[in-house]
Enzyme design. Structure first.
Site, PDB file in Angstrom:
ATOM      1  N   ARG A 147      12.238   6.662  -2.688  1.00  0.00           N
ATOM      2  CA  ARG A 147      11.985   7.647  -3.747  1.00  0.00           C
ATOM      3  C   ARG A 147      13.297   8.411  -3.884  1.00  0.00           C
ATOM      4  O   ARG A 147      13.740   9.052  -2.946  1.00  0.00           O
ATOM      5  CB  ARG A 147      10.838   8.571  -3.349  1.00  0.00           C
ATOM      6  CG  ARG A 147       9.522   7.815  -3.258  1.00  0.00           C
ATOM      7  CD  ARG A 147       8.344   8.765  -3.097  1.00  0.00           C
ATOM      8  NE  ARG A 147       7.104   8.026  -3.234  1.00  0.00           N
ATOM      9  CZ  ARG A 147       6.346   7.625  -2.211  1.00  0.00           C
ATOM     10  NH1 ARG A 147       6.684   7.926  -0.983  1.00  0.00           N
ATOM     11  NH2 ARG A 147       5.240   6.946  -2.424  1.00  0.00           N
ATOM     12  N   ASP A 178       3.837   4.431 -11.640  1.00  0.00           N
ATOM     13  CA  ASP A 178       4.106   5.044 -12.947  1.00  0.00           C
ATOM     14  C   ASP A 178       5.348   5.939 -12.956  1.00  0.00           C
ATOM     15  O   ASP A 178       6.082   5.969 -13.943  1.00  0.00           O
ATOM     16  CB  ASP A 178       2.872   5.756 -13.530  1.00  0.00           C
ATOM     17  CG  ASP A 178       2.372   6.883 -12.658  1.00  0.00           C
ATOM     18  OD1 ASP A 178       2.735   6.906 -11.468  1.00  0.00           O
ATOM     19  OD2 ASP A 178       1.610   7.722 -13.168  1.00  0.00           O
ATOM     20  N   ILE A 217      -0.901  -0.393  -4.224  1.00  0.00           N
ATOM     21  CA  ILE A 217      -2.208  -0.779  -3.660  1.00  0.00           C
ATOM     22  C   ILE A 217      -3.339   0.024  -4.301  1.00  0.00           C
ATOM     23  O   ILE A 217      -4.498  -0.248  -4.054  1.00  0.00           O
ATOM     24  CB  ILE A 217      -2.270  -0.591  -2.120  1.00  0.00           C
ATOM     25  CG1 ILE A 217      -2.125   0.883  -1.738  1.00  0.00           C
ATOM     26  CG2 ILE A 217      -1.243  -1.470  -1.406  1.00  0.00           C
ATOM     27  CD1 ILE A 217      -2.614   1.195  -0.326  1.00  0.00           C
ATOM     28  N   ASP A 218      -3.015   1.012  -5.123  1.00  0.00           N
ATOM     29  CA  ASP A 218      -4.043   1.945  -5.604  1.00  0.00           C
ATOM     30  C   ASP A 218      -4.835   1.461  -6.827  1.00  0.00           C
ATOM     31  O   ASP A 218      -5.912   1.963  -7.095  1.00  0.00           O
ATOM     32  CB  ASP A 218      -3.404   3.298  -5.948  1.00  0.00           C
ATOM     33  CG  ASP A 218      -2.718   3.936  -4.747  1.00  0.00           C
ATOM     34  OD1 ASP A 218      -3.107   3.635  -3.610  1.00  0.00           O
ATOM     35  OD2 ASP A 218      -1.790   4.736  -4.956  1.00  0.00           O
ATOM     36  N   HIS A 253      -1.734   3.396   6.692  1.00  0.00           N
ATOM     37  CA  HIS A 253      -0.772   2.427   6.170  1.00  0.00           C
ATOM     38  C   HIS A 253      -1.029   0.983   6.579  1.00  0.00           C
ATOM     39  O   HIS A 253      -0.377   0.073   6.058  1.00  0.00           O
ATOM     40  CB  HIS A 253       0.654   2.855   6.536  1.00  0.00           C
ATOM     41  CG  HIS A 253       1.104   4.053   5.760  1.00  0.00           C
ATOM     42  ND1 HIS A 253       0.680   5.317   6.075  1.00  0.00           N
ATOM     43  CD2 HIS A 253       1.884   4.164   4.654  1.00  0.00           C
ATOM     44  CE1 HIS A 253       1.200   6.172   5.210  1.00  0.00           C
ATOM     45  NE2 HIS A 253       1.927   5.504   4.330  1.00  0.00           N
ATOM     46  N   VAL A 254      -1.998   0.779   7.476  1.00  0.00           N
ATOM     47  CA  VAL A 254      -2.419  -0.599   7.775  1.00  0.00           C
ATOM     48  C   VAL A 254      -2.787  -1.299   6.463  1.00  0.00           C
ATOM     49  O   VAL A 254      -2.532  -2.480   6.265  1.00  0.00           O
ATOM     50  CB  VAL A 254      -3.645  -0.571   8.726  1.00  0.00           C
ATOM     51  CG1 VAL A 254      -4.357  -1.898   8.763  1.00  0.00           C
ATOM     52  CG2 VAL A 254      -3.214  -0.146  10.119  1.00  0.00           C
ATOM     53  N   GLN A 255      -3.359  -0.518   5.554  1.00  0.00           N
ATOM     54  CA  GLN A 255      -3.800  -1.089   4.270  1.00  0.00           C
ATOM     55  C   GLN A 255      -2.649  -1.606   3.419  1.00  0.00           C
ATOM     56  O   GLN A 255      -2.829  -2.445   2.556  1.00  0.00           O
ATOM     57  CB  GLN A 255      -4.550  -0.021   3.456  1.00  0.00           C
ATOM     58  CG  GLN A 255      -5.811   0.452   4.119  1.00  0.00           C
ATOM     59  CD  GLN A 255      -6.265   1.797   3.566  1.00  0.00           C
ATOM     60  OE1 GLN A 255      -7.056   1.845   2.635  1.00  0.00           O
ATOM     61  NE2 GLN A 255      -5.788   2.885   4.133  1.00  0.00           N
ATOM     62  N   ARG A 256      -1.464  -1.044   3.642  1.00  0.00           N
ATOM     63  CA  ARG A 256      -0.316  -1.419   2.810  1.00  0.00           C
ATOM     64  C   ARG A 256       0.531  -2.504   3.459  1.00  0.00           C
ATOM     65  O   ARG A 256       1.556  -2.910   2.918  1.00  0.00           O
ATOM     66  CB  ARG A 256       0.533  -0.168   2.553  1.00  0.00           C
ATOM     67  CG  ARG A 256       0.757   0.064   1.085  1.00  0.00           C
ATOM     68  CD  ARG A 256       1.183   1.456   0.817  1.00  0.00           C
ATOM     69  NE  ARG A 256       2.559   1.725   1.166  1.00  0.00           N
ATOM     70  CZ  ARG A 256       3.104   2.944   1.129  1.00  0.00           C
ATOM     71  NH1 ARG A 256       2.371   3.973   0.763  1.00  0.00           N
ATOM     72  NH2 ARG A 256       4.356   3.129   1.444  1.00  0.00           N
TER      73      ARG A 256
HETATM   74  O1  F6P Z   1       0.458   4.827  -3.620  1.00  0.00           O
HETATM   75  C1  F6P Z   1       0.253   4.117  -2.451  1.00  0.00           C
HETATM   76  C2  F6P Z   1      -0.154   5.009  -1.305  1.00  0.00           C
HETATM   77  O2  F6P Z   1      -0.325   4.222  -0.153  1.00  0.00           O
HETATM   78  C3  F6P Z   1      -1.404   5.864  -1.566  1.00  0.00           C
HETATM   79  O3  F6P Z   1      -2.586   5.122  -1.406  1.00  0.00           O
HETATM   80  C4  F6P Z   1      -1.209   6.982  -0.584  1.00  0.00           C
HETATM   81  O4  F6P Z   1      -1.829   8.150  -1.045  1.00  0.00           O
HETATM   82  C5  F6P Z   1       0.289   7.154  -0.536  1.00  0.00           C
HETATM   83  O5  F6P Z   1       0.866   5.967  -1.051  1.00  0.00           O
HETATM   84  C6  F6P Z   1       0.866   7.421   0.820  1.00  0.00           C
HETATM   85  O6  F6P Z   1       2.220   7.733   0.648  1.00  0.00           O
HETATM   86  P1  F6P Z   1       3.319   7.619   1.796  1.00  0.00           P
HETATM   87  O7  F6P Z   1       3.517   6.153   2.085  1.00  0.00           O
HETATM   88  O8  F6P Z   1       4.526   8.247   1.224  1.00  0.00           O
HETATM   89  O9  F6P Z   1       2.757   8.297   2.999  1.00  0.00           O
END
Ligand code: F6P
Length: 366
Positions: A74, A105, A151-152, A284-287
């Protein structure tokens, strides 16, 4: 030939690598030169080694990997004009006038602003002697095509964002795993699921996992929901059910707009029902982890279409997003999608939940 720069920006998501790979390979197929811009806008501003020419083999073996191998960030610097000036110079020096941005976005909006400001940036770089007249004339306009990696699934204009299907798989694996231990001890589990302000992941996971209850931002529970929830869980236990699974989207709120947290739900069950209750925050396991077949194919299809869209772009063509509509990969206007995504948030903030859901579901094709 055309020169393309590809980068990933904002939070990573599974399937981004498939999209990058397809941009590179489709680009080569059409005779383009392709550059990776590493670390998102940060790398574009910094230049140097961050902007590296891609080869056919440099994208071999990445389709199977989660995250983004070219890095993401970012960037604060890109939000300021001096940062964008430096980014424009770094691109023009390499002849890059086509950009593929894979992000959410915010990242797509940034790209569109950059495109609109481009002529002005080129002019200033010329005036300050940073670009030759030849460089200025060959970089008259910047073409932008976006893909939504998140992922959202919170972006208007596409049925599925790249990564949401894999994240859903991570969630259902976790809920299935929790269910066996929950059942063994007759426990209730309250599980927090990601999604920022969007309840898609929580809702679809709840359907796929036979959850007892789900809290999502778009549908705050009505009336005395604490009582209704407790009665429902108690009646299930009476029928012999040995566990309870409750999913809470991280953005869940009540009708007043106050957050509904996993801990608050846990306390309710512990106090009112005396259930042995545990909270699991999936985080973050989900990502992470390998992308599902769906996300590999989605990223690949979108990446290929993004290059075709760039090749069709003219100076006056507005930036577009490659999206999925039904089973078709289509191009939709970037700023209309961004604006509608913001309208959804405004409707949510105004507690007009029906309107938010209606807007999010509306097609851009008709
Ligand atoms: O936008 C993806 C996401 O994983 C959201 O589900 C969550 O709110 C956010 O990013 C977490 O952000 P960061 O990885 O900066 O902690």
């Amino acid at each position: 030939g055309n020169v393309i720069g590809v980068f990933t920006s904002g939070g990573d998501s599974q399937g981004m690598n498939g999209a990058v790979r397809a941009v590179v390979r489709m680009g080569f197929y059409l005779g383009c030169k392709v550059y990776f811009i590493k670390e998102g806008y940060e790398g574009m501003v910094a230049g140097g080694d961050n902007i590296e020419e891609a080869t056919w083999s440099s994208v071999s073996g990445i389709l199977q990997l989660g995250g983004t191998v070219i890095g993401s960030a970012r960037s604060k610097k890109f939000r300021e004009r001096p940062g964008r000036l430096s980014a424009a110079e770094n691109l023009i020096k390499r002849g890059i006038t086509n950009l593929v941005v894979i992000g959410g976005d915010g990242s797509l909006t940034g790209a569109n602003l950059f495109r609109m400001e481009w002529a002005d940036l080129v002019k200033e770089l010329g005036e300050t002697g940073k670009l030759t007249t030849e460089e200025q004339s060959r970089c008259g306009h910047l073409n932008i095509v976006g893909m939504v990696g998140s992922i959202d699934n919170d972006f208007c204009g596409t049925d599925m964002t790249i990564g949401v299907d894999s994240a859903l798989h991570r969630i259902i694996e976790a809920v299935d795993a929790i269910s066996t231990t929950a059942s063994s001890h007759q426990r209730a589990f309250v599980m927090e699921v990601m999604g920022r302000h969007c309840g898609y992941l929580a809702l679809v996971a709840a359907l796929a996992c036979e959850a007892d209850w789900v809290f999502i931002p778009e549908w705050p529970p009505e009336g005395d929901w604490e009582e209704t929830l407790c009665n429902k869980l108690a009646s299930e236990r009476k029928l012999g059910q040995r566990l309870n699974i409750i999913l809470v989207a991280e953005g869940a709120v009540d009708r007043q707009g106050n957050a509904i947290t996993a801990d608050a739900v846990k306390n309710l069950l512990t106090e009112k029902l005396k259930y042995d209750t545990r909270v699991t925050v999936l985080g973050h396991v989900q990502r992470g982890g390998s992308p599902s077949a769906f996300d590999r194919i989605l990223g690949s299809r979108m990446g290929a279409e993004a290059v075709l869209a760039l090749m069709d772009a003219k100076a006056e063509t507005p930036a577009c997003v490659v999206s999925l509509e039904g089973n078709q990969t289509v191009r939709v206007p970037l700023m209309e999608c961004v604006n509608r995504t913001q309208d959804v948030q405004k409707a949510m903030d105004a507690k007009n939940f029906e309107e938010a859901v209606r807007l999010r579901g509306r097609s851009f094709q008709n």
